[in-house]
Design a protein around this motif. Structure first.
Motif, short mmCIF file in Angstrom:
data_model
loop_
_atom_site.label_atom_id
_atom_site.label_comp_id
_atom_site.label_asym_id
_atom_site.label_seq_id
_atom_site.Cartn_x
_atom_site.Cartn_y
_atom_site.Cartn_z
N ASP A 13 -31.12 -21.35 6.80
CA ASP A 13 -30.99 -21.40 5.44
C ASP A 13 -30.05 -22.44 5.13
OD1 ASP A 13 -33.23 -19.84 4.16
OD2 ASP A 13 -32.17 -18.10 5.09
N VAL A 14 -30.41 -23.31 4.07
CA VAL A 14 -29.51 -24.38 3.89
C VAL A 14 -29.11 -24.62 2.47
CG1 VAL A 14 -29.11 -25.63 6.13
CG2 VAL A 14 -30.70 -26.44 4.04
N ASP A 15 -28.19 -25.17 1.78
CA ASP A 15 -28.10 -25.72 0.39
C ASP A 15 -27.72 -27.04 0.43
OD1 ASP A 15 -28.85 -23.50 -1.31
OD2 ASP A 15 -26.73 -22.67 -1.43
N HIS A 16 -28.16 -27.67 -0.37
CA HIS A 16 -27.73 -29.30 -0.46
C HIS A 16 -27.65 -29.97 -1.78
CE1 HIS A 16 -28.74 -33.64 -0.16
NE2 HIS A 16 -28.15 -33.43 0.87
N TYR A 17 -26.48 -30.08 -2.39
CA TYR A 17 -26.31 -30.50 -3.65
C TYR A 17 -25.71 -31.92 -3.76
CZ TYR A 17 -27.42 -25.63 -5.21
OH TYR A 17 -27.74 -24.40 -5.18
#
Length: 317
Positions: free
Chosen positions: A86-90
């Motif tokens: 899982d990854v987050d990208h902002y």
């Protein structure tokens, strides 16, 4: 597609630390304003992400700067112990090259983690609103595709319209202030959500880390006991979002469905948060959920706030 782990000209990247919590929260709220029209990220949520037990901040987090201004943030974690990462990208608009650079870093790290788990490929999941600051075309060009849609739903609350409901016959609720009830709540959540899309089994210790148990108000998590059945459902909520109370989970065991437990737990949350002074409450729901959860929430007056897509990338490990 060309992958580069060197930042574009004019940009720098470094790992995050817990001391960056406030800066990351401010960035995410800038993105919130652009995507959903309000700042809705709390520092405690960011700190819980940075403290996630499967995150090594030195290798799994990235802060993107233009000069001294923070313009991007990315995070990677592995709850599967296999191919799922899982990854987050902002990223703020204006530097698409920086956005692509963070994707390079995320994708490379995901492949490394999957390979370390013995998997032959990485299946990477990223959640973005349906109107993200990240350009969806750039994701598709890299091989990403949408595989699921969620609705963030909301409902207004007033003490007059939302009194605490009387429980159905034979049903009692208790909170989770006692340790044995926290253990039971975890077990009920694991069982009731076992067949849901993207569910990853978690031990009790892992779950406590995931939810940052030190900050949890256990009086806002309830277990429903049904006479003749036993503990049959769980309601997990939290009151740390700036704009509204939040229902994290409504889980009902398969053997106890059809008794109105889901409806009662929803109305209990409405009444409890109205009494706390909240004027809105929200939750997230998988629109493809076969349990009929979306229809249940709509019948109780919840409406679409914004949409969230799950994007998936599959690449060799």
């Amino acid at each position: 597609m060309t992958t580069s782990l060197k930042p574009p000209p004019g940009l720098t990247v470094r790992p995050a630390t817990l001391g960056d919590t406030a800066a990351v929260c401010a960035l995410r709220n800038e993105v919130d304003l652009l995507e959903i029209g309000r700042a809705d990220t709390d520092p405690a949520e960011v700190r819980a992400d940075l403290k996630h037990p499967e995150v090594d901040l030195e290798r799994d987090s990235w802060l993107l700067f233009e000069g001294t201004r923070l313009i991007g943030y990315a995070l990677s974690w592995d709850e599967s112990g296999g191919e799922r990462i899982d990854v987050d990208h902002y990223v703020l608009p204006g530097r698409p090259d920086g956005s692509l650079h963070l994707l390079d870093l995320l994708e490379t790290r995901a492949a490394e983690r999957a390979a370390a788990n013995g998997a032959s490929r990485a299946v990477v999941h990223l959640h973005l609103t349906t109107e993200p600051t990240t350009d969806p075309r750039s994701l598709r060009e890299r091989g990403w595709r949408t595989v699921r849609r969620y609705h963030a739903m909301e409902r207004p609350l007033t003490p007059a319209a939302d009194p605490l409901p009387a429980p159905p016959p034979g049903v009692t609720l208790r909170d989770c202030l006692a340790e044995e009830d926290r253990v039971r709540a975890h077990a009920l959540l694991q069982e009731s959500f076992a067949e849901h899309f993207d569910h990853q089994p978690r031990t009790y210790a892992q779950w406590l880390d995931d939810i940052d148990a030190e900050r949890v108000d256990w009086s806002l998590i309830w277990i429903a006991h049904v006479e003749g059945v036993g503990d049959a459902a769980v309601l997990r909520t939290h009151d740390d979002r700036p704009s509204m109370g939040w229902i994290g989970h409504v889980g009902v065991l398969a053997a106890a469905r059809g008794r109105g437990l889901g409806s009662h737990l929803l109305r209990h949350a409405f009444g409890h948060y109205a009494a706390r002074g909240r004027d809105r409450i929200g939750l997230g729901v998988d629109t493809d959920n076969s349990s009929g959860a979306l229809g249940l929430y709509e019948r109780h007056g919840m409406t679409l706030d914004y949409g969230v897509d799950t994007w998936e990338l599959i690449r060799p490990a």
